[in-house]
Design a protein around this motif. Structure first.
Motif, PDB file in Angstrom:
ATOM      1  N   ARG A  37      33.804  40.223  26.655  1.00  0.00           N
ATOM      2  CA  ARG A  37      32.992  39.088  27.065  1.00  0.00           C
ATOM      3  C   ARG A  37      33.107  38.852  28.578  1.00  0.00           C
ATOM      4  N   LEU A  38      34.324  38.916  29.105  1.00  0.00           N
ATOM      5  CA  LEU A  38      34.544  38.716  30.530  1.00  0.00           C
ATOM      6  C   LEU A  38      33.876  39.815  31.354  1.00  0.00           C
ATOM      7  N   LEU A  39      34.027  41.055  30.931  1.00  0.00           N
ATOM      8  CA  LEU A  39      33.404  42.165  31.655  1.00  0.00           C
ATOM      9  C   LEU A  39      31.885  42.084  31.590  1.00  0.00           C
ATOM     10  N   LEU A 131      35.881  46.564  42.831  1.00  0.00           N
ATOM     11  CA  LEU A 131      36.054  45.505  43.806  1.00  0.00           C
ATOM     12  C   LEU A 131      36.124  44.095  43.243  1.00  0.00           C
ATOM     13  N   CYS A 132      36.177  43.935  41.982  1.00  0.00           N
ATOM     14  CA  CYS A 132      36.189  42.597  41.416  1.00  0.00           C
ATOM     15  C   CYS A 132      37.589  42.023  41.375  1.00  0.00           C
ATOM     16  N   LYS A 133      38.514  42.693  42.000  1.00  0.00           N
ATOM     17  CA  LYS A 133      39.897  42.244  42.039  1.00  0.00           C
ATOM     18  C   LYS A 133      40.438  42.069  40.622  1.00  0.00           C
ATOM     19  N   VAL A 134      40.211  43.082  39.800  1.00  0.00           N
ATOM     20  CA  VAL A 134      40.716  43.058  38.440  1.00  0.00           C
ATOM     21  C   VAL A 134      42.214  43.310  38.483  1.00  0.00           C
ATOM     22  N   GLU A 135      42.955  42.431  37.888  1.00  0.00           N
ATOM     23  CA  GLU A 135      44.402  42.583  37.837  1.00  0.00           C
ATOM     24  C   GLU A 135      44.809  42.655  36.378  1.00  0.00           C
ATOM     25  N   ARG A 136      45.702  43.533  36.066  1.00  0.00           N
ATOM     26  CA  ARG A 136      46.148  43.700  34.696  1.00  0.00           C
ATOM     27  C   ARG A 136      47.618  43.313  34.626  1.00  0.00           C
ATOM     28  N   TRP A 137      47.871  42.238  33.924  1.00  0.00           N
ATOM     29  CA  TRP A 137      49.239  41.765  33.750  1.00  0.00           C
ATOM     30  C   TRP A 137      49.520  41.661  32.266  1.00  0.00           C
ATOM     31  N   SER A 138      50.350  42.485  31.764  1.00  0.00           N
ATOM     32  CA  SER A 138      50.803  42.487  30.363  1.00  0.00           C
ATOM     33  C   SER A 138      49.652  42.206  29.397  1.00  0.00           C
ATOM     34  N   HIS A 139      48.699  43.080  29.372  1.00  0.00           N
ATOM     35  CA  HIS A 139      47.581  43.072  28.434  1.00  0.00           C
ATOM     36  C   HIS A 139      46.585  41.943  28.681  1.00  0.00           C
ATOM     37  N   HIS A 140      46.502  41.422  29.904  1.00  0.00           N
ATOM     38  CA  HIS A 140      45.532  40.387  30.232  1.00  0.00           C
ATOM     39  C   HIS A 140      44.745  40.839  31.456  1.00  0.00           C
ATOM     40  N   ILE A 141      43.445  40.569  31.461  1.00  0.00           N
ATOM     41  CA  ILE A 141      42.624  40.844  32.631  1.00  0.00           C
ATOM     42  C   ILE A 141      42.379  39.518  33.329  1.00  0.00           C
ATOM     43  N   LYS A 142      42.626  39.507  34.621  1.00  0.00           N
ATOM     44  CA  LYS A 142      42.408  38.275  35.381  1.00  0.00           C
ATOM     45  C   LYS A 142      41.377  38.536  36.447  1.00  0.00           C
TER      46      LYS A 142
END
Length: 142
Positions: A37-39, A131-142
């Motif tokens: 949904r976010l993507l 370039l969307c500054k996707v960060e992956r922290w322990s199975h979460h996309i921010k």
């Protein structure tokens, strides 16, 4: 042993070969359904930005007779990233990509980007992934 100077390093062919070698690492991630949904929202926002820039560019050509550069487009899209949920750098890259494609195909106006159904039109995904500054922290996309 004496340390070589800069000129001696440049004359050493093995050193030059080591300086020219570059490595690219591709990271593959599986996108789970909870992030779809976010993507999809990001893809719709990128398509909306593309369409706005397309209309802006066509209007500029019609009224002023001048093509807009990526720098000119950036002036019109300042602050739009926070309104549509994209990083400002992503909006700038969409403008730069639009200008590059318009020059490449030598067109006054490019095709509209549309989101049909649930699947956004492919092609600009590289921008948002890069370039969307996707960060992956322990199975979460921010």
């Amino acid at each position: 042993m004496k340390k070589p100077s800069g000129l001696e390093l440049l004359s050493d062919s093995t050193h030059i070969q080591r300086m020219e070698m570059k490595a690219t690492k591709t990271l593959k991630l599986r996108v789970k359904d909870k992030h779809a949904r976010l993507l999809s929202e990001w893809a719709k926002a990128v398509n909306f930005t593309w369409n706005y820039i397309n209309e802006l560019s066509e209007r500029s050509i019609r009224e002023k007779g001048a093509f807009l550069s990526a720098y000119d487009i950036q002036k019109y899209t300042d602050g739009a990233g926070s309104l549509i949920g994209l990083h400002s750098h992503t909006v700038q890259q969409v403008g730069a990509e639009y200008v590059a494609r318009r020059k490449q195909f030598k067109k006054r106006q490019l095709k509209w980007r549309k989101t049909s159904g649930r699947q956004p039109q492919p092609g600009l995904g590289a921008i948002q992934k890069r370039l969307c500054k996707v960060e992956r922290w322990s199975h979460h996309i921010k």
